[in-house]
Design a protein around this motif. Structure first.
Motif, PDB file in Angstrom:
ATOM      1  N   THR A  53       4.716  17.087 -13.951  1.00 28.74           N
ATOM      2  CA  THR A  53       4.050  18.373 -13.784  1.00 28.74           C
ATOM      3  C   THR A  53       4.430  18.953 -12.427  1.00 28.74           C
ATOM      4  O   THR A  53       5.283  18.412 -11.725  1.00 28.74           O
ATOM      5  CB  THR A  53       2.521  18.227 -13.952  1.00 28.74           C
ATOM      6  N   ALA A  54       3.812  20.056 -12.045  1.00 27.02           N
ATOM      7  CA  ALA A  54       4.101  20.673 -10.750  1.00 27.02           C
ATOM      8  C   ALA A  54       3.009  21.678 -10.402  1.00 27.02           C
ATOM      9  O   ALA A  54       2.303  22.191 -11.267  1.00 27.02           O
ATOM     10  CB  ALA A  54       5.468  21.356 -10.759  1.00 27.02           C
ATOM     11  N   TRP A  55       2.922  21.960  -9.109  1.00 29.40           N
ATOM     12  CA  TRP A  55       1.903  22.857  -8.542  1.00 29.40           C
ATOM     13  C   TRP A  55       1.880  24.224  -9.233  1.00 29.40           C
ATOM     14  O   TRP A  55       0.809  24.761  -9.524  1.00 29.40           O
ATOM     15  CB  TRP A  55       2.193  23.020  -7.061  1.00 29.40           C
ATOM     16  N   GLY A  56       3.036  24.781  -9.519  1.00 32.25           N
ATOM     17  CA  GLY A  56       3.088  26.149 -10.027  1.00 32.25           C
ATOM     18  C   GLY A  56       3.152  26.296 -11.532  1.00 32.25           C
ATOM     19  O   GLY A  56       3.044  27.412 -12.055  1.00 32.25           O
ATOM     20  N   TYR A  57       3.335  25.201 -12.273  1.00 30.88           N
ATOM     21  CA  TYR A  57       3.473  25.301 -13.726  1.00 30.88           C
ATOM     22  C   TYR A  57       2.197  25.872 -14.356  1.00 30.88           C
ATOM     23  O   TYR A  57       1.084  25.509 -13.986  1.00 30.88           O
ATOM     24  CB  TYR A  57       3.756  23.938 -14.349  1.00 30.88           C
ATOM     25  N   HIS A  58       2.389  26.748 -15.316  1.00 30.02           N
ATOM     26  CA  HIS A  58       1.279  27.392 -16.035  1.00 30.02           C
ATOM     27  C   HIS A  58       0.271  28.016 -15.061  1.00 30.02           C
ATOM     28  O   HIS A  58      -0.946  27.821 -15.182  1.00 30.02           O
ATOM     29  CB  HIS A  58       0.574  26.392 -16.957  1.00 30.02           C
TER      30      HIS A  58
END
Length: 374
Positions: A53-58
Motif C-alpha cells: 500500500t502507500a500513503w497516497g493510494y485511494h
C-alpha cells in the motif's frame, strides 16, 4: 503459489497491490470494503503473503482499509509494505510525523517492507538533502525494528537511480520498478535492472500489465502468442515475461475485482518462464506497439540547437507520453529540466532538422509535445 527466497523469507511471487482496490460508483476515494475484504481473504487462502500500500493510494484511504482488513489475520501470516511519500516535496520535512501516522493507519507496530517512494528527477535532490533527515530517520526505525527491510521505488532515469544508489545503495535491500515487456525498452527497464544487479539489489515489479494495457492484445498479436502457448491467456504472458527475469522476487498486481485476482493466482500456480523464441515474440510485439518518433540519439540536432535543448531526451519523453496517453512520467521528468531547455523553449528555427539523419520534423514534435502537456 510460487514463492521466491529473499534473505530468510519466502515471499509469494505474486503480491497484492492496493492502488487499484474495488471502489464504489467509480470514486477512487470510496473503497468497496466488502469486496476488498473478500479479495484479501481469497489471497490469504491461496498463498499470497505480500501486501503493498502507500500513503497516497485511494486519496489516503488505502492504508486505512488494508490495515483494517489485515488486522483480522495473525501478524506473522503476511508481509506489509508501505512508502514515504516523497513524490510530494511538501512531505520532505515530515518523515517522522508521516511514519507514525502510517503505523496508526495500518494498525501495526512495524512494517515488513518500507520504501522511499518514487525516486525521480523531481525529488532526487531533496531525498539526498541531509537537512530533511529522511534517510537517517528511516535507518533509525530499522534499527528499532519498526522497519524490517528498507528499499525504494523509482520511476526516474538510470542516472537518477545511480545517484540514489551511490548515496544509499549499501543500505537498500530491494528496489521496486515499473517493468513489463513494453517498458523493457520504452522506460529502459532492462538497463535499470542491470544497474541494480551491479549493486546486488533484488527487484520488485509494479505495473506488470501496464495499468491493464497488456491484459489484451490485437487479434494478430493474440494469435501469435496462442500459437506458441495454446493454453496461455494474453494477460499471463506479461507475468511469464517477468518470471523469466532472474533478479525479480515479487510481482505486484493492483487487482480491482475478484475475477482478476482468481486469474492471476491461477497463473502463479506455476513457474513457466519464456524460452528464447517466446521472449523474442513478446519483445517484437512490444516494439510494434510502441512505434513513436524514430530518434536514434545521434545528437547531431543538439549541436545545432540555439536553445541548448536535449532533443533526443525530449523525443524519448514525447514517445512515452504519447504511448501512455498522458500520465505523470513526462511532466515529472521535465520538472528537473531548466525552463529555458524544455520543449516550449523551441523557437522553430529548424536548424536541428537540417542535420537530422532520420528527417524528423523536430520542431513539430516539440510543438505537439507542448500541446499534449497542456
Amino acid at each position: 503459489m510460487i514463492y521466491r527466497e529473499f534473505q530468510d523469507l519466502k515471499l509469494s511471487a505474486l503480491g497484492m497491490g492496493a492502488m487499484r482496490l474495488p471502489v464504489i460508483d467509480g470514486d477512487d476515494a470510496r473503497i468497496d470494503e466488502e469486496t476488498a475484504a473478500g479479495m484479501v481473504s481469497y489471497a490469504m487462502s491461496h498463498g499470497i503473503n505480500y501486501y503493498d500500500t502507500a500513503w497516497g493510494y485511494h486519496n489516503g484511504n488505502s492504508e486505512l482499509v488494508m490495515g483494517k482488513l489485515l488486522k483480522k489475520y495473525p501478524r506473522d501470516s503476511f508481509y506489509l509494505a508501505t512508502k514515504f511519500p516523497g513524490y510530494d516535496l511538501a512531505n520532505m520535512p515530515k518523515v517522522e510525523e508521516i511514519f507514525e501516522k502510517q503505523l496508526e493507519k495500518c494498525q501495526v507496530d512495524y512494517f515488513d517492507f518500507y520504501l522511499f517512494h518514487n525516486v525521480c528527477e523531481m525529488n532526487i535532490n531533496e531525498y539526498l538533502d541531509e537537512q530533511y533527515g529522511i534517510f537517517e530517520y528511516l535507518m533509525k526505525q530499522k534499527e528499532n525494528g519498526r522497519i524490517r527491510h528498507l528499499g525504494f521505488s523509482a520511476h526516474g532515469s538510470c542516472d537518477v537511480i545511480k545517484r540514489f544508489l551511490d548515496a544509499y545503495g549499501e543500505h537498500m535491500e530491494f528496489c521496486q520498478l515499473q517493468i513489463n515487456y513494453v517498458d523493457w525498452t520504452l522506460q529502459k527497464a532492462k538497463e535499470k535492472t542491470e544497474l541494480l544487479a551491479e549493486y546486488h539489489i533484488p527487484v520488485w515489479v509494479m505495473e506488470p500489465l501496464r495499468g491493464g494495457m497488456l491484459a489484451k492484445q490485437k487479434e494478430e498479436n493474440a494469435d501469435r502468442l496462442k500459437a506458441l502457448r495454446p493454453d496461455e491467456d494474453v494477460p499471463a504472458w506479461a507475468f511469464r515475461f517477468l518470471q523469466s527475469l532472474p533478479n525479480v522476487k515479487v510481482i505486484l498486481s493492483g487487482m480491482s475485482d475478484p475475477g482478476q485476482m482468481e486469474d492471476n493466482i491461477h497463473t502463479f500456480e506455476t513457474d513457466r518462464p519464456l524460452n528464447e523464441e517466446e521472449m523474442e515474440a513478446v519483445l517484437d510485439i512490444a516494439k510494434k506497439m510502441i512505434k513513436g518518433v524514430p530518434c536514434t540519439k545521434c545528437h547531431y540536432c543538439t549541436s545545432h540547437c540555439p536553445q541548448g535543448i536535449d532533443i533526443p531526451s525530449m523525443i524519448e519523453l514525447y514517445n512515452e507520453h504519447v504511448f501512455s496517453g498522458g500520465g505523470f512520467i513526462a511532466p515529472m521528468a521535465l520538472m528537473a529540466v531548466p525552463e529555458e531547455q524544455r520543449p516550449a523553449a523551441c523557437v522553430g528555427c529548424r536548424s536541428c532538422e537540417a542535420v537530422c539523419p532520420q528527417q524528423i520534423k523536430i520542431s513539430e514534435v516539440l510543438s505537439d509535445f507542448v500541446e499534449k502537456l497542456a
